[in-house]
Each structure stands twice: as structure tokens, then as C-alpha cells.
Design an enzyme around this catalytic site. Structure first.
Site, short mmCIF file in Angstrom:
data_model
loop_
_atom_site.label_atom_id
_atom_site.label_comp_id
_atom_site.label_asym_id
_atom_site.label_seq_id
_atom_site.Cartn_x
_atom_site.Cartn_y
_atom_site.Cartn_z
N ASP A 74 0.83 -1.20 0.00
CA ASP A 74 0.00 0.00 0.00
C ASP A 74 0.87 1.24 0.00
O ASP A 74 2.08 1.19 0.20
CB ASP A 74 -1.03 -0.01 1.14
N ILE A 75 0.22 2.37 -0.29
CA ILE A 75 0.92 3.64 -0.40
C ILE A 75 1.14 4.20 1.00
O ILE A 75 0.19 4.34 1.77
CB ILE A 75 0.11 4.62 -1.26
N ASN A 82 -4.03 13.04 0.54
CA ASN A 82 -5.37 13.60 0.42
C ASN A 82 -5.52 14.88 1.23
O ASN A 82 -6.14 15.85 0.78
CB ASN A 82 -6.42 12.58 0.88
N ASP A 91 -6.70 10.54 -6.14
CA ASP A 91 -7.16 9.69 -7.24
C ASP A 91 -6.11 9.59 -8.34
O ASP A 91 -5.90 8.53 -8.93
CB ASP A 91 -8.47 10.23 -7.82
N GLU A 117 -6.01 2.27 -0.72
CA GLU A 117 -4.68 2.47 -1.32
C GLU A 117 -3.86 1.18 -1.34
O GLU A 117 -2.65 1.21 -1.53
CB GLU A 117 -3.92 3.56 -0.57
#
Length: 205
Positions: A74-75, A82, A91, A117
Site C-alpha cells: 500500500d501507499i 489527500n 485519485d 490504497e
């Protein structure tokens, strides 16, 4: 018997219209099925696709004694992306990361958007060290190329990876996903931006 040209034309047009209708119907069904297993934002397959497909791949690999590795990634600190740049930027980051993962997985396996994510990568016929090598290359790619947002903004992204290989310890989809997720968690706890693939990492759980 004599053929009425008008009747022949009418019947032919009816058959052509029926053929066109059936073609559109088949196309609609295919599109509906594809949408059901495709993530709308990234274009990658989604979790629904994986639930059935990965189960078969793992069972087949274990039964035949063939290698297969699964990675969950995952990020790192995606919420801050965000919060700092807005959800539109988030996005863009997800879409760009998905595109890069898809490129790196060509000829090796495939990438699935696992949720939020998180992504899940499947490496059929790859031992864990081989999958780790691919992900190391991906980490270098992320480090070298930030994600561009509206031309004036460059967002530097890092990711953490947990990898397991099918075998006696990880013999089904649940154990593989759970094991990869635990190793991802270890990587997060140890500072992020890294790959956890060693068996000894399980001792840290």
C-alpha cells in the site's frame, strides 16, 4: 416455388436486425461482467475477480509443488496526500501507481486493487526472492519518478510490501493473504518504504 422478392427482402432485414440485436446483447453482457470484476478508478481487476481466480492458482501451485508468490502493498501515508493536496490528487496518485504496477507486472503476473490504497500482486511461477527483486526495482522506480499532479505539483510516493510464497505454511488464499498482510504491517512498523519477505519476520509478529 416462385420467390417473392419483397418477402425475401423483408425476411433478410428481419434476420439482420435480429443479428444486430443479439450482438449488442452479447456485448452488453460482456461489458457488465467486465465491470463487475474491474476497479472503476484504476482499471485493474478488483477483489471480486481475485477471490475466485487466486484460490484456484494457489491450490494448483501447492498441489503441483510449483512456486507462486503473493504480495500486498500500500501507499505510505496516503491520508496525508489527500489532506495536503486534496482527494482529486489522491485519485491521480492511485491511478498512476496502478498504471506503473501493471507495467511492472507484465509477463510476470498481475496486479489487483485490493481496496483503498492497497494493491495485491500475484506472481505465478515466481519464488519469493524473485518477486522481491521485481518489487525492489519498483521501489527504485518510485524513488526516481514522482507523481505529477496538474503539472506544477510533484508528489513523492513510497510504498511498503509484504510478500509470501505458497507452500506448506501458506497453502490457501486465506493464509497467503493474511501472511502477506502481517509482513506488510511489520514493514510499516519498521519505518515504511521497504519489502518484508523473510521467514524470520514472522518472529516479530
Amino acid at each position: 416455388r416462385p420467390v417473392d422478392p419483397n418477402e425475401l427482402v423483408a425476411r433478410s432485414l428481419t434476420q439482420v436486425r435480429r443479428k444486430h440485436y443479439n450482438d449488442r446483447l452479447r456485448s452488453s453482457v460482456r461489458e457488465t461482467i467486465e465491470l463487475a470484476v474491474t476497479d472503476g478508478l484504476t482499471g485493474l481487476h478488483n477483489r471480486r475477480y481475485l477471490d475466485n481466480h487466486l484460490k484456484v492458482l494457489i491450490e494448483r501451485a501447492v498441489a503441483r509443488g510449483r512456486p507462486l508468490s503473493v504480495c500486498i502493498t500500500d501507499i505510505d501515508r496516503f491520508k496525508s496526500v489527500n489532506d495536503t493536496y486534496g482527494h482529486d490528487c489522491g485519485d491521480v496518485v492511485l491511478t498512476e501507481i496502478a498504471k506503473r504496477l501493471k507495467y511492472f507486472m507484465r509477463g510476470k503476473g498481475y496486479a489487483v486493487r485490493w481496496g483503498g490504497e492497497e494493491f495485491l500482486l500475484v506472481f505465478p511461477e515466481f519464488h519469493i526472492d524473485e518477486a522481491e527483486e521485481v518489487m525492489n526495482e519498483f521501489i527504485h522506480e518510485l524513488d526516481a519518478h514522482s507523481v505529477s499532479y496538474k503539472e506544477e505539483t510533484e508528489v513523492h510516493i513510497t510504498m511498503t510490501f509484504g510478500i509470501v510464497e505458497a507452500g506448506e505454511q501458506f497453502a490457501n488464499i486465506d493464509s497467503m493473504v493474511s501472511g502477506a498482510d502481517r509482513r506488510l504491517y511489520i514493514g510499516k512498523q519498521n519505518g515504511r518504504n521497504q519489502i518484508v519477505a523473510e521467514e524470520q519476520s514472522e518472529q516479530d509478529l
